[in-house]
Design a protein around this motif. Structure first.
Motif, PDB file in Angstrom:
ATOM      1  N   PHE A  42       0.853  -1.191   0.000  1.00  0.00           N
ATOM      2  CA  PHE A  42       0.000   0.000   0.000  1.00  0.00           C
ATOM      3  C   PHE A  42       0.889   1.241   0.000  1.00  0.00           C
ATOM      4  CE2 PHE A  42      -2.937   2.913   2.517  1.00  0.00           C
ATOM      5  CZ  PHE A  42      -3.814   3.142   1.467  1.00  0.00           C
ATOM      6  N   SER A  43       1.151   1.752  -1.209  1.00  0.00           N
ATOM      7  CA  SER A  43       2.021   2.916  -1.352  1.00  0.00           C
ATOM      8  C   SER A  43       1.312   4.076  -2.034  1.00  0.00           C
ATOM      9  CB  SER A  43       3.278   2.548  -2.140  1.00  0.00           C
ATOM     10  OG  SER A  43       2.911   2.103  -3.435  1.00  0.00           O
ATOM     11  N   ALA A  44       0.057   3.854  -2.430  1.00  0.00           N
ATOM     12  CA  ALA A  44      -0.721   4.906  -3.081  1.00  0.00           C
ATOM     13  C   ALA A  44      -2.185   4.728  -2.712  1.00  0.00           C
ATOM     14  CB  ALA A  44      -0.552   4.849  -4.593  1.00  0.00           C
ATOM     15  N   TRP A  45      -2.868   5.874  -2.552  1.00  0.00           N
ATOM     16  CA  TRP A  45      -4.273   5.854  -2.155  1.00  0.00           C
ATOM     17  C   TRP A  45      -4.980   6.947  -2.932  1.00  0.00           C
ATOM     18  CZ3 TRP A  45      -6.121   7.189   3.498  1.00  0.00           C
ATOM     19  CH2 TRP A  45      -7.425   6.708   3.698  1.00  0.00           C
ATOM     20  N   THR A  46      -5.992   6.575  -3.702  1.00  0.00           N
ATOM     21  CA  THR A  46      -6.772   7.529  -4.486  1.00  0.00           C
ATOM     22  C   THR A  46      -8.202   7.513  -3.977  1.00  0.00           C
ATOM     23  OG1 THR A  46      -5.375   7.192  -6.427  1.00  0.00           O
ATOM     24  CG2 THR A  46      -7.527   8.171  -6.807  1.00  0.00           C
ATOM     25  N   LEU A  47      -8.703   8.698  -3.604  1.00  0.00           N
ATOM     26  CA  LEU A  47     -10.039   8.839  -3.025  1.00  0.00           C
ATOM     27  C   LEU A  47     -10.753  10.028  -3.659  1.00  0.00           C
ATOM     28  CD1 LEU A  47      -8.999   8.669   0.719  1.00  0.00           C
ATOM     29  CD2 LEU A  47     -10.400   6.975  -0.422  1.00  0.00           C
ATOM     30  N   PRO A  48     -12.093  10.032  -3.648  1.00  0.00           N
ATOM     31  CA  PRO A  48     -12.809  11.235  -4.084  1.00  0.00           C
ATOM     32  C   PRO A  48     -12.504  12.428  -3.181  1.00  0.00           C
ATOM     33  CG  PRO A  48     -14.299   9.349  -4.056  1.00  0.00           C
ATOM     34  CD  PRO A  48     -13.024   8.912  -3.398  1.00  0.00           C
ATOM     35  N   SER A  49     -12.444  12.201  -1.862  1.00  0.00           N
ATOM     36  CA  SER A  49     -12.130  13.245  -0.889  1.00  0.00           C
ATOM     37  C   SER A  49     -11.682  12.560   0.401  1.00  0.00           C
ATOM     38  CB  SER A  49     -13.336  14.154  -0.626  1.00  0.00           C
ATOM     39  OG  SER A  49     -14.376  13.394  -0.026  1.00  0.00           O
ATOM     40  N   LEU A  50     -11.167  13.365   1.346  1.00  0.00           N
ATOM     41  CA  LEU A  50     -10.755  12.799   2.623  1.00  0.00           C
ATOM     42  C   LEU A  50     -11.051  13.806   3.717  1.00  0.00           C
ATOM     43  CD1 LEU A  50      -9.337  10.535   4.247  1.00  0.00           C
ATOM     44  CD2 LEU A  50      -7.164  11.700   3.779  1.00  0.00           C
ATOM     45  N   ALA A  51     -11.701  13.335   4.801  1.00  0.00           N
ATOM     46  CA  ALA A  51     -11.964  14.153   5.980  1.00  0.00           C
ATOM     47  C   ALA A  51     -11.397  13.410   7.186  1.00  0.00           C
ATOM     48  CB  ALA A  51     -13.455  14.391   6.150  1.00  0.00           C
ATOM     49  N   LEU A  65      -0.766  10.188  -2.095  1.00  0.00           N
ATOM     50  CA  LEU A  65      -2.164  10.382  -1.713  1.00  0.00           C
ATOM     51  C   LEU A  65      -2.803  11.317  -2.729  1.00  0.00           C
ATOM     52  CD1 LEU A  65      -4.531  10.006   0.249  1.00  0.00           C
ATOM     53  CD2 LEU A  65      -3.587  11.862   1.635  1.00  0.00           C
ATOM     54  N   THR A  66      -3.820  10.830  -3.448  1.00  0.00           N
ATOM     55  CA  THR A  66      -4.470  11.601  -4.504  1.00  0.00           C
ATOM     56  C   THR A  66      -5.953  11.723  -4.195  1.00  0.00           C
ATOM     57  OG1 THR A  66      -2.885  10.720  -6.098  1.00  0.00           O
ATOM     58  CG2 THR A  66      -4.861  11.766  -6.992  1.00  0.00           C
ATOM     59  N   LEU A  67      -6.443  12.975  -4.144  1.00  0.00           N
ATOM     60  CA  LEU A  67      -7.845  13.238  -3.819  1.00  0.00           C
ATOM     61  C   LEU A  67      -8.517  13.941  -4.991  1.00  0.00           C
ATOM     62  CD1 LEU A  67      -7.244  14.536  -0.191  1.00  0.00           C
ATOM     63  CD2 LEU A  67      -7.824  12.217  -0.912  1.00  0.00           C
ATOM     64  N   GLY A  68      -9.692  13.425  -5.395  1.00  0.00           N
ATOM     65  CA  GLY A  68     -10.424  14.004  -6.520  1.00  0.00           C
ATOM     66  C   GLY A  68     -11.046  15.343  -6.206  1.00  0.00           C
ATOM     67  N   SER A  69     -11.283  15.628  -4.919  1.00  0.00           N
ATOM     68  CA  SER A  69     -11.826  16.943  -4.550  1.00  0.00           C
ATOM     69  C   SER A  69     -11.093  17.463  -3.332  1.00  0.00           C
ATOM     70  CB  SER A  69     -13.347  16.884  -4.343  1.00  0.00           C
ATOM     71  OG  SER A  69     -13.680  15.978  -3.303  1.00  0.00           O
ATOM     72  N   SER A  70     -11.697  17.442  -2.152  1.00  0.00           N
ATOM     73  CA  SER A  70     -11.161  18.191  -1.017  1.00  0.00           C
ATOM     74  C   SER A  70     -10.492  17.322   0.043  1.00  0.00           C
ATOM     75  CB  SER A  70     -12.286  18.989  -0.356  1.00  0.00           C
ATOM     76  OG  SER A  70     -13.230  18.100   0.207  1.00  0.00           O
ATOM     77  N   GLY A  82       5.463  10.845   5.019  1.00  0.00           N
ATOM     78  CA  GLY A  82       6.904  10.670   5.146  1.00  0.00           C
ATOM     79  C   GLY A  82       7.698  11.304   4.016  1.00  0.00           C
ATOM     80  N   THR A  83       8.985  11.034   4.006  1.00  0.00           N
ATOM     81  CA  THR A  83       9.926  11.553   3.022  1.00  0.00           C
ATOM     82  C   THR A  83       9.508  11.153   1.605  1.00  0.00           C
ATOM     83  OG1 THR A  83      11.689  11.439   4.642  1.00  0.00           O
ATOM     84  CG2 THR A  83      12.358  11.501   2.336  1.00  0.00           C
ATOM     85  N   ASN A  84       9.687  12.084   0.661  1.00  0.00           N
ATOM     86  CA  ASN A  84       9.380  11.863  -0.762  1.00  0.00           C
ATOM     87  C   ASN A  84       7.916  11.534  -1.013  1.00  0.00           C
ATOM     88  OD1 ASN A  84      12.102  12.267  -1.638  1.00  0.00           O
ATOM     89  ND2 ASN A  84      12.567  10.210  -0.910  1.00  0.00           N
ATOM     90  N   ALA A  85       7.035  11.980  -0.154  1.00  0.00           N
ATOM     91  CA  ALA A  85       5.599  11.735  -0.325  1.00  0.00           C
ATOM     92  C   ALA A  85       4.978  12.824  -1.184  1.00  0.00           C
ATOM     93  CB  ALA A  85       4.913  11.679   1.032  1.00  0.00           C
ATOM     94  N   ASP A  86       3.876  12.499  -1.826  1.00  0.00           N
ATOM     95  CA  ASP A  86       3.117  13.454  -2.630  1.00  0.00           C
ATOM     96  C   ASP A  86       1.671  13.453  -2.171  1.00  0.00           C
ATOM     97  OD1 ASP A  86       5.119  14.370  -4.435  1.00  0.00           O
ATOM     98  OD2 ASP A  86       4.927  12.506  -5.557  1.00  0.00           O
ATOM     99  N   LEU A  87       1.128  14.655  -2.020  1.00  0.00           N
ATOM    100  CA  LEU A  87      -0.288  14.838  -1.731  1.00  0.00           C
ATOM    101  C   LEU A  87      -0.859  15.718  -2.829  1.00  0.00           C
ATOM    102  CD1 LEU A  87      -2.931  14.858  -0.146  1.00  0.00           C
ATOM    103  CD2 LEU A  87      -1.938  16.535   1.399  1.00  0.00           C
ATOM    104  N   VAL A  88      -1.766  15.152  -3.616  1.00  0.00           N
ATOM    105  CA  VAL A  88      -2.404  15.881  -4.712  1.00  0.00           C
ATOM    106  C   VAL A  88      -3.886  15.976  -4.392  1.00  0.00           C
ATOM    107  CG1 VAL A  88      -2.916  15.917  -7.170  1.00  0.00           C
ATOM    108  CG2 VAL A  88      -0.712  15.051  -6.376  1.00  0.00           C
ATOM    109  N   CYS A  89      -4.368  17.196  -4.286  1.00  0.00           N
ATOM    110  CA  CYS A  89      -5.758  17.473  -3.920  1.00  0.00           C
ATOM    111  C   CYS A  89      -6.356  18.332  -5.038  1.00  0.00           C
ATOM    112  CB  CYS A  89      -5.764  18.192  -2.573  1.00  0.00           C
ATOM    113  SG  CYS A  89      -7.377  18.678  -1.991  1.00  0.00           S
TER     114      CYS A  89
END
Length: 198
Positions: A42-51, A65-70, A82-89
């Motif tokens: 589990f190295s990637a997680w794609t969701l519509p949103s996260l609260a 971590l990739t979020l389709g909205s908010s 952690g290190t070298n992580a990406d968060l795309v919202c």
């Protein structure tokens, strides 16, 4: 809050090992209290949103971590990447109370606005597709990396498509790299700082 306190907090978190992601959902509420999550593969997680509310969850180095909205961080919450992580919202990042911490060489890309009323700590680049608003004591800590041997002359970049608005008692704290002085590159349309902010 001292940004270095994050390092201490992260080092005190336990590890939660799960065999599947069945316990994970778009709403993390009262589920994870100060744990680094480990799930095999589990190295990637794609969701519509996260609260996230009343949960503190750490995601491992290199996590995507990739979020389709908010993304919404509420009371008593924390999200640590952690290190070298990406968060795309793709939408807005609304941080009314919780804390977001991203380790070395992290990237945060938000397609909408960022509203920060607590602590956002990033040791890497932050891109915002609309306005960045710090309010109600919000603090953005951006740590630059070393630039020696790199084709760029900045250690981190804060790139905001719209305006940066800093309310009274809210601050942006840029940190140069202690080894070679790599500094933060700030880009925005307009910068509006209220009295008492900085």
């Amino acid at each position: 809050m001292d940004a270095n306190a994050w390092d201490e907090r992260a080092s005190k978190m336990g590890t939660l090992y799960l065999t599947t992601t069945n316990l994970l959902s778009e709403l993390l509420q009262d589920q994870f209290l100060g744990v680094w999550l480990t799930v095999p593969g589990f190295s990637a997680w794609t969701l519509p949103s996260l609260a996230v509310t009343n949960s503190v969850l750490g995601l491992p180095d290199g996590f995507q971590l990739t979020l389709g909205s908010s993304l919404q961080l509420g009371p008593l919450s924390g999200l640590l990447l952690g290190t070298n992580a990406d968060l795309v919202c793709a939408g807005d990042l609304v941080q009314t109370a919780g804390q977001l911490f991203m380790e070395t060489n992290a990237n945060l890309a938000c397609g909408g606005s960022i509203l920060c009323a607590s602590d956002l700590v990033i040791r890497g680049d932050l891109r915002c597709g609309a306005d960045l608003v710090l309010t109600n004591g919000g603090r953005l800590h951006v740590f630059s990396g070393a630039t020696n041997g790199l084709p760029v002359d900045y250690g981190a970049r804060l790139a905001v498509t719209g305006d940066v608005r800093i309310a009274s008692n809210a601050w942006i704290y840029p940190y140069a790299d202690p080894r070679d002085g790599g500094a933060l590159w700030l880009q925005m349309d307009n910068l509006v700082v209220a009295a008492g902010g900085g």
